[in-house]
Scaffold this active site. Structure first.
Site, PDB file in Angstrom:
ATOM      1  N   HIS A  39       0.820  -1.212   0.000  1.00 24.23           N
ATOM      2  CA  HIS A  39       0.000   0.000   0.000  1.00 24.23           C
ATOM      3  C   HIS A  39       0.855   1.264   0.000  1.00 24.23           C
ATOM      4  O   HIS A  39       0.372   2.335   0.363  1.00 24.23           O
ATOM      5  CB  HIS A  39      -0.956   0.004   1.207  1.00 24.23           C
ATOM      6  N   SER A  91      -7.463  -6.769   9.803  1.00 29.11           N
ATOM      7  CA  SER A  91      -8.868  -7.082  10.082  1.00 29.11           C
ATOM      8  C   SER A  91      -9.536  -7.891   8.974  1.00 29.11           C
ATOM      9  O   SER A  91     -10.677  -8.316   9.130  1.00 29.11           O
ATOM     10  CB  SER A  91      -9.653  -5.787  10.309  1.00 29.11           C
TER      11      SER A  91
HETATM   12  N1  APR Z   1      -2.014  -6.805  18.336  1.00 27.57           N
HETATM   13  C1  APR Z   1      -2.543  -7.519  17.318  1.00 27.57           C
HETATM   14  N2  APR Z   1      -3.606  -7.121  16.600  1.00 27.57           N
HETATM   15  C2  APR Z   1      -4.159  -5.940  16.914  1.00 27.57           C
HETATM   16  C3  APR Z   1      -3.654  -5.112  17.954  1.00 27.57           C
HETATM   17  C4  APR Z   1      -2.543  -5.603  18.695  1.00 27.57           C
HETATM   18  N3  APR Z   1      -2.001  -4.913  19.697  1.00 27.57           N
HETATM   19  N4  APR Z   1      -4.422  -4.012  18.023  1.00 27.57           N
HETATM   20  C5  APR Z   1      -5.359  -4.129  17.068  1.00 27.57           C
HETATM   21  N5  APR Z   1      -5.205  -5.294  16.394  1.00 27.57           N
HETATM   22  C6  APR Z   1      -5.996  -5.819  15.276  1.00 27.57           C
HETATM   23  C7  APR Z   1      -7.462  -5.406  15.292  1.00 27.57           C
HETATM   24  O1  APR Z   1      -8.217  -6.321  16.066  1.00 27.57           O
HETATM   25  C8  APR Z   1      -7.827  -5.460  13.819  1.00 27.57           C
HETATM   26  O2  APR Z   1      -8.324  -6.735  13.445  1.00 27.57           O
HETATM   27  O3  APR Z   1      -5.471  -5.287  14.085  1.00 27.57           O
HETATM   28  C9  APR Z   1      -6.485  -5.222  13.102  1.00 27.57           C
HETATM   29  C10 APR Z   1      -6.367  -3.864  12.419  1.00 27.57           C
HETATM   30  O4  APR Z   1      -7.323  -3.771  11.420  1.00 27.57           O
HETATM   31  P1  APR Z   1      -7.496  -2.462  10.502  1.00 27.57           P
HETATM   32  O5  APR Z   1      -7.524  -1.243  11.347  1.00 27.57           O
HETATM   33  O6  APR Z   1      -8.636  -2.708   9.612  1.00 27.57           O
HETATM   34  O7  APR Z   1      -6.107  -2.414   9.690  1.00 27.57           O
HETATM   35  P2  APR Z   1      -5.679  -3.195   8.375  1.00 27.57           P
HETATM   36  O8  APR Z   1      -6.305  -4.551   8.320  1.00 27.57           O
HETATM   37  O9  APR Z   1      -4.209  -3.096   8.283  1.00 27.57           O
HETATM   38  O10 APR Z   1      -6.325  -2.285   7.246  1.00 27.57           O
HETATM   39  C11 APR Z   1      -6.085  -2.612   5.900  1.00 27.57           C
HETATM   40  O11 APR Z   1      -7.232  -0.627   5.225  1.00 27.57           O
HETATM   41  O12 APR Z   1      -7.739   1.616   5.340  1.00 27.57           O
HETATM   42  C12 APR Z   1      -6.934   0.677   4.789  1.00 27.57           C
HETATM   43  O13 APR Z   1      -5.048   1.074   3.536  1.00 27.57           O
HETATM   44  C13 APR Z   1      -5.463   0.902   4.861  1.00 27.57           C
HETATM   45  O14 APR Z   1      -3.693  -0.748   4.830  1.00 27.57           O
HETATM   46  C14 APR Z   1      -4.929  -0.398   5.420  1.00 27.57           C
HETATM   47  C15 APR Z   1      -6.041  -1.375   5.073  1.00 27.57           C
END
Ligand code: APR
Length: 230
Positions: free
Chosen positions: A106, A174
């Protein structure tokens, strides 16, 4: 030869203080994706988009890698097979944590991209609206991040790694954003063992053979110990 593929998301950087996108306190709770993370938003309101990414870039410069980033770097260094690290994160915490190679599907906050000619260079901490491209001179600098509706980077290399992998781990993501959320299925088709390592079950948890739930700073070093020890 064993081939490990690791996909990381915002959750791995959460304990470093970067903040995640979804869920309580997530970035997308206060900020609509459509206002800052699409090409249309940049065309409509470049001030708002630049301000958002300038803030993220400045925040990223103040945070340190955590035990999860460091454990992955240790796996990349010590594992006798191949370890391909793919991240959806635009921060540089994997690099700061010692990872020798990171595929930023990304893009990166540290990068600037010319919307006119595709030239890339290092982004200034504060990227002004209409910043000129050092190559073609067009006032079209934008953050080198992949927005919704755009094609993620390095997909050919990623699919190559997935089709030959024997172990796939998704960490701190997520499972809401494709194509990354579908990598587990590619790995499964390749015959790989699949592991989800997250704080809680993701949207695609049922696609994984193994799950490990908890904060990344605890679960990831333990998983790396198991992979290196077993
Ligand atoms: N340890 C492990 N997991 C965690 C922690 C932690 N301390 N804190 C939060 N999480 C988990 C949450 O439960 C969630 O499932 O990390 C995940 C983060 O999810 P998102 O916020 O949706 O992030 P991500 O999956 O990286 O998003 C994907 O979406 O908006 C776009 O481009 C952006 O790259 C990003 C993409």
């Amino acid at each position: 030869m064993e081939n490990i593929v690791i996909l990381t998301g915002a959750g791995i950087s959460a304990e470093s203080g970067m903040g995640t996108f979804r869920g309580a306190g997530g970035l997308w709770e206060n900020q609509r994706v459509e206002d800052v993370a699409t090409p249309e938003a940049f065309a409509r309101n470049p001030e708002m988009v630049q301000a958002f990414y300038n803030g993220r870039r400045q925040k990223a410069a103040t945070v340190a890698p955590n035990a999860a980033h460091e454990a992955i770097a240790r796996l990349q260094r010590d594992y006798p097979g191949t370890v391909t690290l793919i991240t959806q994160n635009v921060d540089a915490l994997h690099e700061k944590g010692g990872s020798p190679e990171v595929i930023h599907m990304h893009g990166e906050l540290a990068g600037a991209l010319c919307a006119a000619c595709d030239h890339r260079w290092t982004a200034p901490a504060e990227m002004p609206v209409g910043h000129p491209c050092p190559d073609c001179g067009a006032p079209a600098a934008r953050p080198d991040v992949v927005w919704f509706g755009e094609m993620p980077y390095h997909m050919e290399r990623i699919l190559d790694a997935l089709t030959t992998c024997t172990l796939f781990a998704a960490i701190g993501t997520s499972g809401n954003v494709y194509p990354a959320a579908g990598f587990v299925q590619e790995a499964f088709r390749a015959g790989a063992h699949t592991v989800e390592i997250n704080l809680e079950p993701s949207a695609v948890v049922s696609d994984f053979a193994e799950t490990r739930f908890g904060p990344a700073t605890q679960t990831v070093p333990a998983w790396v110990d198991d992979v290196l020890g077993g």
